[in-house]
Write an enzyme that holds these catalytic residues in place. Structure first.
Site, PDB file in Angstrom:
ATOM      1  N   CYS A 155       3.481   1.606  -0.064  1.00  8.50           N
ATOM      2  CA  CYS A 155       3.550   2.505  -1.223  1.00  8.50           C
ATOM      3  C   CYS A 155       4.950   2.655  -1.803  1.00  8.50           C
ATOM      4  CB  CYS A 155       2.997   3.875  -0.848  1.00  8.50           C
ATOM      5  SG  CYS A 155       1.244   3.805  -0.458  1.00  8.50           S
ATOM      6  N   LYS A 179       2.234  10.917  -9.659  1.00 12.50           N
ATOM      7  CA  LYS A 179       2.276  10.118  -8.441  1.00 12.50           C
ATOM      8  C   LYS A 179       3.540   9.270  -8.376  1.00 12.50           C
ATOM      9  CE  LYS A 179       1.227   8.196  -4.667  1.00 12.50           C
ATOM     10  NZ  LYS A 179       0.065   7.700  -4.010  1.00 12.50           N
ATOM     11  N   GLY A 215       9.633   1.834   4.061  1.00 15.58           N
ATOM     12  CA  GLY A 215       8.870   0.612   3.830  1.00 15.58           C
ATOM     13  C   GLY A 215       7.434   0.997   3.580  1.00 15.58           C
ATOM     14  N   LYS A 239       6.926  -0.573  -3.384  1.00 19.31           N
ATOM     15  CA  LYS A 239       6.315  -1.224  -4.561  1.00 19.31           C
ATOM     16  C   LYS A 239       6.133  -0.231  -5.710  1.00 19.31           C
ATOM     17  CE  LYS A 239       1.625  -0.080  -4.140  1.00 19.31           C
ATOM     18  NZ  LYS A 239       0.836   0.679  -5.090  1.00 19.31           N
TER      19      LYS A 239
HETATM   20  C1  UDX Z   1       4.045   7.773   1.040  1.00 19.38           C
HETATM   21  C2  UDX Z   1       4.049   9.192   0.450  1.00 19.38           C
HETATM   22  O1  UDX Z   1       4.678  10.079   1.379  1.00 19.38           O
HETATM   23  C3  UDX Z   1       2.618   9.644   0.160  1.00 19.38           C
HETATM   24  O2  UDX Z   1       2.626  10.920  -0.456  1.00 19.38           O
HETATM   25  C4  UDX Z   1       1.969   8.620  -0.765  1.00 19.38           C
HETATM   26  O3  UDX Z   1       0.617   8.975  -0.979  1.00 19.38           O
HETATM   27  C5  UDX Z   1       2.029   7.223  -0.157  1.00 19.38           C
HETATM   28  O4  UDX Z   1       3.382   6.892   0.144  1.00 19.38           O
HETATM   29  P1  UDX Z   1       3.495   6.753   3.451  1.00 19.38           P
HETATM   30  O5  UDX Z   1       3.708   5.405   2.840  1.00 19.38           O
HETATM   31  O6  UDX Z   1       2.339   6.978   4.366  1.00 19.38           O
HETATM   32  O7  UDX Z   1       3.351   7.858   2.292  1.00 19.38           O
HETATM   33  O8  UDX Z   1       4.799   7.064   4.280  1.00 19.38           O
HETATM   34  P2  UDX Z   1       5.901   8.217   4.328  1.00 19.38           P
HETATM   35  O9  UDX Z   1       5.570   9.189   5.396  1.00 19.38           O
HETATM   36  O10 UDX Z   1       6.192   8.761   2.991  1.00 19.38           O
HETATM   37  O11 UDX Z   1       7.128   7.353   4.835  1.00 19.38           O
HETATM   38  C6  UDX Z   1       7.549   6.221   4.071  1.00 19.38           C
HETATM   39  C7  UDX Z   1       8.699   5.528   4.741  1.00 19.38           C
HETATM   40  O12 UDX Z   1       9.860   6.327   4.656  1.00 19.38           O
HETATM   41  C8  UDX Z   1       8.503   5.192   6.224  1.00 19.38           C
HETATM   42  O13 UDX Z   1       8.954   3.865   6.419  1.00 19.38           O
HETATM   43  C9  UDX Z   1       9.378   6.194   6.923  1.00 19.38           C
HETATM   44  O14 UDX Z   1       9.865   5.716   8.154  1.00 19.38           O
HETATM   45  C10 UDX Z   1      10.512   6.380   5.918  1.00 19.38           C
HETATM   46  N1  UDX Z   1      11.205   7.671   6.005  1.00 19.38           N
HETATM   47  C11 UDX Z   1      10.537   8.833   5.786  1.00 19.38           C
HETATM   48  C12 UDX Z   1      12.557   7.686   6.279  1.00 19.38           C
HETATM   49  O15 UDX Z   1      13.195   6.643   6.450  1.00 19.38           O
HETATM   50  N2  UDX Z   1      13.203   8.886   6.320  1.00 19.38           N
HETATM   51  C13 UDX Z   1      12.565  10.063   6.106  1.00 19.38           C
HETATM   52  O16 UDX Z   1      13.231  11.110   6.152  1.00 19.38           O
HETATM   53  C14 UDX Z   1      11.193  10.033   5.835  1.00 19.38           C
END
Ligand code: UDX
Length: 458
Positions: A264, A208, A261, A267
């Site tokens: 997940c 993870k 941000g 942090k």
């Molecule tokens: C993430 C992981 O993807 C997931 O597998 C885990 O279980 C929890 O953390 P999540 O926090 O829901 O999931 O968001 P995610 O879709 O991963 O996006 C995280 C951040 O990255 C968002 O702020 C998003 O805007 C940003 N992001 C994502 C980008 O800036 N560029 C990208 O290409 C993709």
């Protein structure tokens, strides 16, 4: 199977609902009585597409119930999923495991039958081993309690889909019995061909951390490229498309902009680096600190670009901020890049008006300074600049002509590189994006202000 889900936040509420959906008899537990009341009425206590339907269906069928009583949970089943939060520690980058520890202690106190405790929360490597000892020390004599780790990879906004149709299942177990129980829990997914990886708990915990670190690294990599693009007038979106065609690289998670941000990725990166330091392997993951720094630097770049857009001084300027949540299709504002930017614009003297389709209530609590508007038109009225900070689909369908008539100055910063900027330029907007050449008469796009990296307080 009868099972409990302890902790009903973004992870646990979805897990509980989806376990009932695939036929299990589920009891969800949380210390938050308001949250439990909403769930017991079949309502999600936060915005997550599709969750209300799954909750309502399974509460009505009687397969899904909720309680605040851990003693009841201990007696309900021999299988307990732990889904409580592991936020960043108040005064260090490490994870705060107090909620996980409290669940283990509480369970140990009430267990009157053997138990398999399966952690789903994201934790530092070594946690399952530590909790095994903690549980063993506290359960009544004669009771056998085992700990396994089964990390969750769901994405907010797609959580129901990701839980019912995961890419893979990872089970960190120490006995064949625990492995068999988890295979039985996830039998419908296994039948559908979802890969199931059975391993030891330490590997499962690390999977993870490694997955989130890799995703964060990909985003910071493309954002570093965006800054280089800005200095030479190149286009990071074309660059990402071009390198993304290489199947070894792939285009996903290469969207440059304001950065990541949420509750997940930020942090988890910090907790991983902190744990590596404790283990004496800090050097192996020292790059994660830079990944974090590059990410936070995008927030400064966005503030600087906004300031440039209004002529170099934010004082007295009205700025419309589109998007408050850390990503679209969520109401979550935890470590939201857009709120950090809104706070800084406000601090530098701008009059900030924030719109978000779902996150206004949470944003207002997290950041009381700016004005919050229910309509995009109200946020944009008489604005000197419009900043697109969270890529909600409804912003892509905005009419740039209509909006141009509302604002004071048609100036747009697309900090998510997801608007059709050509349409905005045609409607007379001065458009700026991160990592892309200006597509409108933006006078000094080849000479953007130099933003010296500063350290944000993470
Ligand atoms: C993430 C992981 O993807 C997931 O597998 C885990 O279980 C929890 O953390 P999540 O926090 O829901 O999931 O968001 P995610 O879709 O991963 O996006 C995280 C951040 O990255 C968002 O702020 C998003 O805007 C940003 N992001 C994502 C980008 O800036 N560029 C990208 O290409 C993709």
């Amino acid at each position: 199977m009868r099972l409990t889900v302890i902790g009903t936040g973004y992870l646990g509420a979805v897990h509980a609902a989806c376990m009932a959906e695939i036929g299990h008899d589920v009891l969800g537990i949380d210390v938050d009585a308001r949250r439990i009341k909403a769930l017991a009425e079949g309502r999600a206590p936060f915005f997550e597409p599709g969750l209300d339907e799954v909750l309502a269906r399974n509460v009505a069928s009687g397969r899904l119930r909720f309680t605040t009583c851990l003693r009841e949970a201990a007696g309900f089943s021999e299988l307990h999923f732990v889904c409580v939060g592991t936020p960043q520690h108040g005064d260090s980058p490490a994870a705060d495991l107090s909620h996980v520890d409290a669940v283990i202690d509480g369970l140990a106190l009430h267990l009157r039958q053997d138990a398999l405790v399966v952690g789903k929360s994201t934790v530092p490597v070594g946690t399952a081993e530590r909790l095994t000892a903690r549980l063993a020390a506290h359960v009544p004599t004669g009771i056998k309690a085992e700990v396994a780790w089964n990390p969750e990879f769901l994405r907010q906004g797609l959580a129901v889909h990701d839980t019912l149709r995961p890419d893979r299942l990872v089970a960190g177990v120490t006995t064949a019995r625990a492995d068999a129980v988890l295979r039985a829990v996830y039998a419908p997914m296994l039948t559908a061909g979802v890969p199931y990886i059975s391993t030891d708990p330490a590997t499962a915990e690390l999977v993870k951390m490694a997955a989130n670190s890799f995703l964060a690294t990909k985003i910071s990599f493309i954002n570093a490229m965006a800054e280089v693009c800005d200095t030479v007038g190149a286009d990071v979106v074309t660059l990402a498309d071009a390198i993304g065609h290489d199947p070894r690289i792939g285009r996903r998670f290469l969207s440059a902009g304001l950065g990541f941000g949420g509750g997940c990725l930020p942090k988890d990166l910090r907790a991983f680096a902190a744990r590596a330091q404790e283990l004496g392997v800090d050097h192996a993951v020292s790059f994660l600190r830079q990944v974090d720094e590059i990410n936070l630097h995008q927030r400064w770049r966005t503030v600087t670009a906004a300031r440039d857009l209004v002529g170099g001084d934010l004082v007295g300027h009205r700025i419309a901020v589109l998007g408050a949540t850390f990503k679209p299709d969520s109401d979550d504002v935890r470590d939201s890049p857009s709120l950090t930017v809104a706070a800084e614009l406000h601090r530098q003297g701008a009059e900030v008006r924030v719109h978000d389709p779902q996150g206004i209530e949470n944003a207002r609590t997290a950041l009381p300074g700016p004005h919050y508007e229910d309509e995009v038109s109200e946020a944009c009225r008489d604005a000197d600049a419009v900043l697109h900070l969270t890529e909600w689909s409804e912003y892509r369908s905005l009419d740039p002509d209509a909006l141009a008539a509302l604002v004071h100055t048609p100036a747009l910063l697309d900090a998510r590189n997801s608007l059709d900027t050509g349409r905005w330029v045609s409607a007379g907007w001065n458009v700026r994006a991160l990592g892309r050449p200006a597509t409108a008469p933006y006078p000094d796009f080849r000479k953007p202000s130099v933003t010296t990296p500063r350290t944000w307080q993470p």
